[in-house]
Write an enzyme that holds these catalytic residues in place. Structure first.
Site, short mmCIF file in Angstrom:
data_model
loop_
_atom_site.label_atom_id
_atom_site.label_comp_id
_atom_site.label_asym_id
_atom_site.label_seq_id
_atom_site.Cartn_x
_atom_site.Cartn_y
_atom_site.Cartn_z
N ILE A 130 84.02 40.77 20.61
CA ILE A 130 83.29 39.50 20.69
C ILE A 130 83.77 38.70 21.90
CG2 ILE A 130 82.83 39.35 18.21
CD1 ILE A 130 85.00 37.07 18.15
N ASP A 131 84.98 39.02 22.41
CA ASP A 131 85.56 38.20 23.48
C ASP A 131 84.89 38.42 24.84
OD1 ASP A 131 87.31 37.50 21.47
OD2 ASP A 131 88.96 38.74 22.21
N MET A 173 87.03 31.54 19.03
CA MET A 173 87.94 32.65 19.36
C MET A 173 87.80 32.98 20.85
SD MET A 173 87.78 35.35 16.21
CE MET A 173 88.79 35.12 14.77
N ARG A 175 90.74 34.66 22.64
CA ARG A 175 92.07 34.89 23.24
C ARG A 175 92.17 34.21 24.62
NH1 ARG A 175 93.38 41.03 23.12
NH2 ARG A 175 91.45 41.06 24.29
N GLU A 225 90.22 29.01 21.72
CA GLU A 225 91.55 29.06 21.10
C GLU A 225 92.67 29.16 22.14
OE1 GLU A 225 91.62 32.45 18.48
OE2 GLU A 225 91.35 33.89 20.11
N HIS A 274 86.84 33.65 11.72
CA HIS A 274 86.23 34.97 11.60
C HIS A 274 84.73 34.94 11.28
CE1 HIS A 274 90.49 35.82 11.60
NE2 HIS A 274 90.16 37.03 12.04
N GLN A 276 82.82 34.13 13.35
CA GLN A 276 82.28 34.64 14.63
C GLN A 276 82.21 36.16 14.67
OE1 GLN A 276 84.25 31.90 17.94
NE2 GLN A 276 85.37 31.87 16.02
O1 F6P Z 1 89.79 40.04 20.04
C1 F6P Z 1 88.91 39.61 19.06
C2 F6P Z 1 89.48 38.49 18.26
O2 F6P Z 1 88.51 38.06 17.35
C3 F6P Z 1 90.01 37.32 19.10
O3 F6P Z 1 88.99 36.50 19.60
C4 F6P Z 1 90.93 36.65 18.10
O4 F6P Z 1 91.95 35.93 18.73
C5 F6P Z 1 91.50 37.81 17.37
O5 F6P Z 1 90.61 38.90 17.51
C6 F6P Z 1 91.73 37.56 15.90
O6 F6P Z 1 92.34 38.65 15.36
P1 F6P Z 1 92.63 38.82 13.80
O7 F6P Z 1 91.37 39.35 13.17
O8 F6P Z 1 93.72 39.81 13.77
O9 F6P Z 1 92.99 37.47 13.27
#
Ligand code: F6P
Length: 346
Positions: A130-131, A173, A175, A225, A274, A276
């Site tokens: 999704i990023d 989200m 990263r 984030e 989540h 998203q």
């Molecule tokens: O890389 C996809 C992602 O959804 C990021 O945007 C987010 O920081 C991370 O994964 C969240 O991961 P988890 O599902 O382990 O909380």
């Protein structure tokens, strides 16, 4: 030919559509091709957890969210509970007579795939996240679906923000890449879009929000984030013993509330989290997933191993895994969307 398929890393809408397209493309072109699904990403490869995939089982998967194979975002065979378990993964491949592997994953999974490719495993990658931050790839599936969730959330927040004359802060989200906040913020009409790639000043943000509240009665902030403050700081939180980017929405809301509350403007935070990543893929992502899956099957047939499929100039191309491994595609300075945000959020 016997082909293994796995989905690695965080899930996203469109994974099942890729599994469906790869399987249909392989099975229909050659009835002798056998497709094996590997469960929960590289975990299933180490622990020998596989399931057969055939046309009838995948045909209905186009609009189904998540992944029927399961996934894992901490399963690296090269760093497996403190040891190297890559030999076990390779033994699973050998035991089942798998001749090639399709790895549907983000930067982490494609980096692992590249290490296996260097050990001689025939691999084709498919970029997922999704990023939208995979190097040399203009669009990963899942991203459009996430952006749609952000846009919808901002649209909903606008009405309640307006009723109460509030500032609403929405954390997305992404990263270290700001793509979701940038496109979601533009699509949802945010008054401020805060990204990891463009450090922001709290004073300037406060002043802009004050102005917006005076003009239109409310204001919306879309904050990634990984958004970076002017001094370079990002917001981290401990989850499951691991430091992760996040929590800035709440922290920023607290800070803005201190500043704007004096003038009677309340500030509230929403963490989309989540949401998203859940649910059905958008029409765009269904089509992109299908294109990627068909292109991956074609690469397998042509034995173009050691590559990942990528979208460039609206065409599916093949990029060496070595060119993608360990790299991340952030929003570059001067990107057209940054110019758009500068205009509409001014
Ligand atoms: O890389 C996809 C992602 O959804 C990021 O945007 C987010 O920081 C991370 O994964 C969240 O991961 P988890 O599902 O382990 O909380």
């Amino acid at each position: 030919m016997k082909v293994g398929v796995l989905t690695g890393g965080g899930d996203c809408p469109g994974l099942n559509a890729v599994i469906r397209a790869v399987t249909l493309a392989l099975c229909q072109a050659d009835a002798c091709t056998e497709v094996l699904g590997i469960q929960r990403g590289f975990w299933g490869l180490v622990e020998d957890r596989l399931q057969p995939l055939h046309a009838a089982a995948v045909r209905d998967l186009l609009d189904e969210g998540g992944t029927v194979l399961g996934t894992h975002n901490r399963a690296d065979p090269f760093d497996w509970q403190g040891r190297d378990a890559s030999a076990e993964a390779l033994a699973t491949v050998e035991r089942h007579g798998i001749e090639a592997l399709v790895v549907i994953g983000g930067d982490g999974s494609l980096t692992i795939a590249e290490r296996f490719a260097r050990l001689g495993l025939p691999i084709v990658g498919v970029p997922k996240t999704i990023d939208n931050d995979i190097a040399d790839n203009e669009r990963s599936f899942g991203f459009d679906s996430a952006v749609a969730v952000v846009a919808d959330a901002l649209t909903r927040l606008k009405t309640t923000a307006h009723s109460h004359g509030r500032v609403m802060v929405l954390e997305t989200m992404g990263r270290n890449a700001g793509w979701i906040a940038l496109e979601g913020g533009l699509a949802g009409g945010a008054d401020a879009i805060l990204l990891p790639e463009q450090p922001f000043h709290l004073d300037a943000l406060t002043e802009r929000l004050q102005r917006r509240v005076a003009e239109q009665g409310h204001a919306l902030v879309c904050v990634a984030e990984g958004a970076t403050l002017a001094d370079g700081a990002q917001h981290w939180q401990q989850l499951g013993g691991v430091a992760r980017l996040g929590g800035i929405g709440q922290a920023l809301t607290h800070e803005l509330d201190q500043r704007l509350g004096k003038q009677g403007t309340e500030v509230r935070a929403t963490l989309l989290g989540h949401l998203q990543r859940g649910g059905a893929p958008t029409a765009f992502d269904r089509v992109l997933s299908t294109r990627f899956g068909v292109a991956a099957a074609q690469a397998l047939r042509e034995r173009a191993f050691g590559h990942t499929i990528a979208l460039q100039g609206d065409r599916c191309v093949r990029v060496p895994l070595s060119a993608v491994a360990g790299r991340q595609r952030c929003v570059p300075p001067g990107h057209e969307l940054l110019d758009c945000a500068a205009v509409v959020c001014a």
